[in-house]
Scaffold this active site. Structure first.
Site, short mmCIF file in Angstrom:
data_model
loop_
_atom_site.label_atom_id
_atom_site.label_comp_id
_atom_site.label_asym_id
_atom_site.label_seq_id
_atom_site.Cartn_x
_atom_site.Cartn_y
_atom_site.Cartn_z
N ASN A 1 0.89 -1.15 0.00
CA ASN A 1 0.11 0.00 0.01
C ASN A 1 0.62 1.39 -0.04
OD1 ASN A 1 0.60 0.79 2.98
ND2 ASN A 1 -0.30 -1.17 3.27
N LYS B 1 -10.93 -3.44 19.06
CA LYS B 1 -9.65 -4.15 19.08
C LYS B 1 -9.16 -3.47 20.37
CE LYS B 1 -8.68 -3.79 14.09
NZ LYS B 1 -7.67 -3.64 13.20
#
Ligand code: CTP
Length: 399
Positions: A203, A334
């Site tokens: 990316n 998370k």
């Protein structure tokens, strides 16, 4: 506090007299050092009268040959205002051809630099490179502001207001070394997931934000372990860099190094999918179409959320829409204490850029937007907020 005020030779030098007065008024001791060029604009006597101390100018006209060392040791912070293009270049390259630049090299404490110059000089690639060098050393840059310049042009280059410089100096003294004795674990950059020996999925992450965070933590005295995917950045000074390529390697290095860390920041842009069985040989173009079947990579942040103990965990969320909602969702799913959300749709911020604009979403429910600034400045602000958040969370736990 004892402030060493370095005055460079620009028309804005007269504003430094105001800065000296302001610092005195706020209860600091001020020792002024001037370059020869600065003396063309303001007389040393002006500063001596305002601060009650002899202004230091000439490297060779002083009683003791090692006075620059003593001056460096006696002061808590070195503020350089105005920093002209020439002075910034001399600081960046470590020249020591006058008293000011010699003291700079001998000085080990925090440095605040307030540039002032013509807009074209400020935007010149040479000045930009010198600015990057100074930022990379962890120095705090204040301004320059935009507006009418003494040269008759309008643009960036005005010395920041004396109030703003004085605030930055005081802040630098307050936040200094507050991570001494702690270990901070930071991940940065992209990961690369191989498809065959020559191809990979990755990316656009440049790693700049994570590297700036590592520098900011090191400047505050932390032992920093930076686990970095493939980037084109020099290792930050005083930081332990561990290079990795894939999400799997990043995960393994993170958990091997987690134990001593009290703060973990996951700024890496981890690839979400990879090819589980990578062919040994280069894949040939045999078919007209091809499709890839990918498996998820380990979600490092989620695993950290389960194993973090009493560590502070900070995640990142790169989004193109619904920034705050997505950040809040990631914070909860998370088990993070803070999520740094950045919008990656625009051209000016996010990937590759030297600037960033983020929103901090905290476990406490607080949401704090940080306006657009250099990634170094954003990194510093993130740590300011991390330190505050930790105090609030500790206090809440004790109740
Ligand atoms: N992250 C991670 N491991 C992964 C993927 C992401 O540790 N395999 C971490 C990143 O370092 C970042 C945070 O998770 O701190 C957010 O990453 P992002 O890709 O934006 O979130 P995802 O969980 O992948 O969610 P979504 O794809 O829904 O945006």
């Amino acid at each position: 506090m004892r402030v060493l005020l370095g005055v460079g030779g620009g028309i804005a030098a007269y504003k430094s007299a105001e800065l000296a007065r302001l610092l005195m008024e706020r209860g600091h001791e001020v020792q002024t050092v001037m370059t020869a060029a600065a003396e063309e604009f303001v007389r040393p006597l002006t500063f001596a009268a305002l601060t009650g101390r002899k202004t230091l100018t000439d490297l060779f006209a002083i009683e003791s040959a090692i006075e620059h060392i003593a001056v460096a040791q006696q002061n808590d912070v070195f503020a350089i205002a105005p920093a002209t293009a020439d002075l910034m270049a001399r600081l960046a390259h470590g020249l020591a051809d006058d008293f000011l630049t010699t003291v700079y090299l001998a000085f080990a404490g925090p440095v605040v630099v307030a540039p002032a110059m013509n807009v074209n000089m400020w935007q010149h690639a040479a000045t930009r490179a010198n600015l990057d060098t100074l930022l990379g050393r962890g120095h705090r840059i204040v301004g320059p502001g935009e507006g009418y310049l003494a040269c008759g042009m309008t643009g960036a280059g005005r010395l920041a207001d004396p109030e703003e410089i004085a605030d930055a100096i005081e802040q630098e003294l307050r936040t200094r070394r507050d991570l001494e004795g702690e270990t901070v674990l930071i991940t940065a950059g992209p990961t690369q997931e191989p498809l065959d020996p020559v191809r990979f999925i990755s990316n656009r992450s440049s790693g700049k934000m994570g590297y700036a965070l590592a520098e900011a933590a090191a400047a505050r005295g932390a032992h920093v372990i930076l686990i970095s995917g493939p980037v084109h950045l020099p290792p930050p000074r005083g930081v332990e860099v561990i290079s990795v390529r894939t999400a799997r390697e990043m995960r393994d290095r993170v958990f091997e190094n987690l134990e001593p860390a009290s703060i973990v920041i996951k700024s890496a842009a981890v690839a979400d999918f990879h090819l589980s069985a990578v062919p040994d040989q280069k894949v040939k173009k045999t078919a007209a179409r091809m499709s890839l079947e990918l498996d998820p990579t380990p979600d490092i942040l989620a695993e950290l959320g389960r194993k973090k103990g009493d560590r502070l965990l900070i995640g990142f969320a790169a989004e193109t829409q619904n920034l705050q909602q997505e950040a809040r969702r990631k914070l909860e799913s998370k088990n993070c204490d803070m999520v740094v959300a950045n919008f990656v749709g625009g051209a000016e911020t996010g990937f590759e850029s030297d600037q960033n604009e983020v929103v901090l979403v905290m476990r406490t429910g607080e949401v704090l937007p940080l306006p657009r600034a250099s990634k170094h400045e954003i990194a510093r602000r993130i740590f300011d907020e991390v330190m505050k958040l930790r105090l609030v969370l500790h206090a809440a736990n004790e109740r």
